[in-house]
Design a protein around this motif. Sequence first.
Motif, short mmCIF file in Angstrom:
data_model
loop_
_atom_site.label_atom_id
_atom_site.label_comp_id
_atom_site.label_asym_id
_atom_site.label_seq_id
_atom_site.Cartn_x
_atom_site.Cartn_y
_atom_site.Cartn_z
N UNK A 79 0.83 -1.20 0.00
CA UNK A 79 0.00 0.00 0.00
C UNK A 79 0.87 1.26 0.00
N UNK A 80 0.45 2.30 -0.69
CA UNK A 80 1.22 3.55 -0.68
C UNK A 80 1.31 4.18 0.70
N UNK A 81 0.33 3.93 1.53
CA UNK A 81 0.36 4.47 2.90
C UNK A 81 1.52 3.87 3.68
N UNK A 82 1.76 2.59 3.49
CA UNK A 82 2.89 1.92 4.15
C UNK A 82 4.21 2.51 3.66
N UNK A 83 4.30 2.77 2.37
CA UNK A 83 5.52 3.36 1.82
C UNK A 83 5.80 4.74 2.42
N UNK A 84 4.75 5.49 2.68
CA UNK A 84 4.92 6.84 3.21
C UNK A 84 5.29 6.81 4.69
N UNK A 85 4.66 5.92 5.46
CA UNK A 85 4.86 5.90 6.91
C UNK A 85 6.07 5.09 7.34
N UNK A 86 6.66 4.30 6.46
CA UNK A 86 7.82 3.49 6.82
C UNK A 86 9.06 3.98 6.09
N UNK A 87 10.22 3.54 6.58
CA UNK A 87 11.47 3.96 5.96
C UNK A 87 11.77 5.42 6.23
N UNK A 88 12.69 5.96 5.48
CA UNK A 88 13.14 7.34 5.71
C UNK A 88 12.49 8.37 4.83
N UNK A 89 11.33 8.06 4.24
CA UNK A 89 10.72 8.98 3.30
C UNK A 89 10.39 10.33 3.94
N UNK A 90 9.66 10.30 5.05
CA UNK A 90 9.25 11.56 5.68
C UNK A 90 10.44 12.33 6.23
N UNK A 91 11.38 11.62 6.84
CA UNK A 91 12.58 12.28 7.36
C UNK A 91 13.34 12.97 6.23
N UNK A 92 13.51 12.26 5.13
CA UNK A 92 14.23 12.83 4.00
C UNK A 92 13.48 13.98 3.36
N UNK A 93 12.18 13.81 3.18
CA UNK A 93 11.37 14.84 2.51
C UNK A 93 11.31 16.12 3.33
N UNK A 94 11.18 16.00 4.64
CA UNK A 94 10.98 17.17 5.50
C UNK A 94 12.30 17.83 5.89
N UNK A 95 13.30 17.04 6.27
CA UNK A 95 14.49 17.61 6.89
C UNK A 95 15.74 17.63 6.01
N UNK A 96 15.79 16.82 4.95
CA UNK A 96 17.01 16.77 4.15
C UNK A 96 16.82 17.25 2.72
N UNK A 97 15.70 16.92 2.11
CA UNK A 97 15.44 17.42 0.76
C UNK A 97 15.24 18.93 0.76
N UNK A 98 14.86 19.49 1.90
CA UNK A 98 14.58 20.93 2.00
C UNK A 98 15.81 21.76 2.36
N UNK A 99 16.96 21.14 2.42
CA UNK A 99 18.20 21.86 2.74
C UNK A 99 18.37 23.05 1.79
N UNK A 100 18.60 24.23 2.36
CA UNK A 100 18.68 25.45 1.55
C UNK A 100 19.72 25.37 0.45
N UNK A 101 20.89 24.87 0.79
CA UNK A 101 22.03 24.92 -0.12
C UNK A 101 21.85 23.96 -1.30
N UNK A 102 21.30 22.80 -1.05
CA UNK A 102 21.27 21.75 -2.07
C UNK A 102 19.93 21.58 -2.75
N UNK A 103 18.96 22.43 -2.46
CA UNK A 103 17.65 22.37 -3.11
C UNK A 103 17.44 23.61 -3.97
#
Length: 323
Positions: A238-262
């Motif tokens: 299920x796509x819900x499982x993909x969103x709630x598990x692993x590092x998706x949310x951590x990466x999307x919120x805290x690392x993909x949003x890095x000022x310098x590299x985005x």
Amino acid sequence: MMEKLIVSPSPHIHSGDTVEKKMYGVLIALIPTFIVSLIFFGLGALIVTIASVFFCVLFEFLIQKFLMKVKPTVMDGSAMLTGVLLAFNLPSNLPVWIIMIGALVAIGIGKLTFGGLGNNIFNPALVGRVFLLISFPAPMTTWPEPGLFPMNYLDATTGATVLNKIENHFGTIPDYFSLLLGNMGGSLGEVGALAILLGFLFMLWKKIIQWYIPVFVVLTVFAFTGIMNLINPVEYASPVIHILSGGLLLGAVFMATDYVTSPMTKAGMIIYAIGIGVITSIIRLWGAYPEGVSFAILIMNAITPLLNTYLKPKRYGVKIKNG
């Protein structure tokens, strides 16, 4: 004699924001996730986080002072933030000496090799994490089972993550409530979707980040994995499982949003986020690794300069041709 009008380079309006204010704001937003990691991984979470932050700050100080011969900037919070994010991408039973190597790579190669904060091409914490994953695959993929403030560290009982179970089609997948709270195996920051969302709301409130990147990353993964789930629900989770598990949310919120590299523009952010979502989904569904967020963000970090070049806004005063 009349006073001369002094014209200085833009910007002329200052918002009061500083590097320190932004960095410490993100660190505050990470507190709920850190608390959840302490609840489920106990002593191991504490040791890994303290070690990672300590070595990141230490290496930044030593490299800047003795190799770069510049004034150390460890008090701006960026090295501490790199240390926390690196720790949150590690299992809670990782030996300190491996954490030290990861911190050296993150700070020395991922950040200071490019000239320091504001010049790095890739997210430093992810550079350290991917280096450790490739160099030490066994300890980096040995995941302690969650408990209630467990006091064991190196001898913790280990098990599979949710994504491992999905990839290899074995074991019981936790229910959505457990995934939301963080009662599952994984790295420190992978657990606790609710805690990550609280940090996301805090950063939106403080205007530390914009919503485009996290939302479009999640929507892309949801759409991609959702389509595959509809095609073959037995093979694809299920796509819900993909969103709630692993590092998706951590990466999307805290690392993909890095000022310098985005990217700097709205259009660039959306394309960047969709790219992260697509690459993450492809790696998760068909790649050799059950998780693909780190690789996806680093790949899109490399494309960010192109997005900034071709999607930059028109300069003030530049005439736009009609038609």
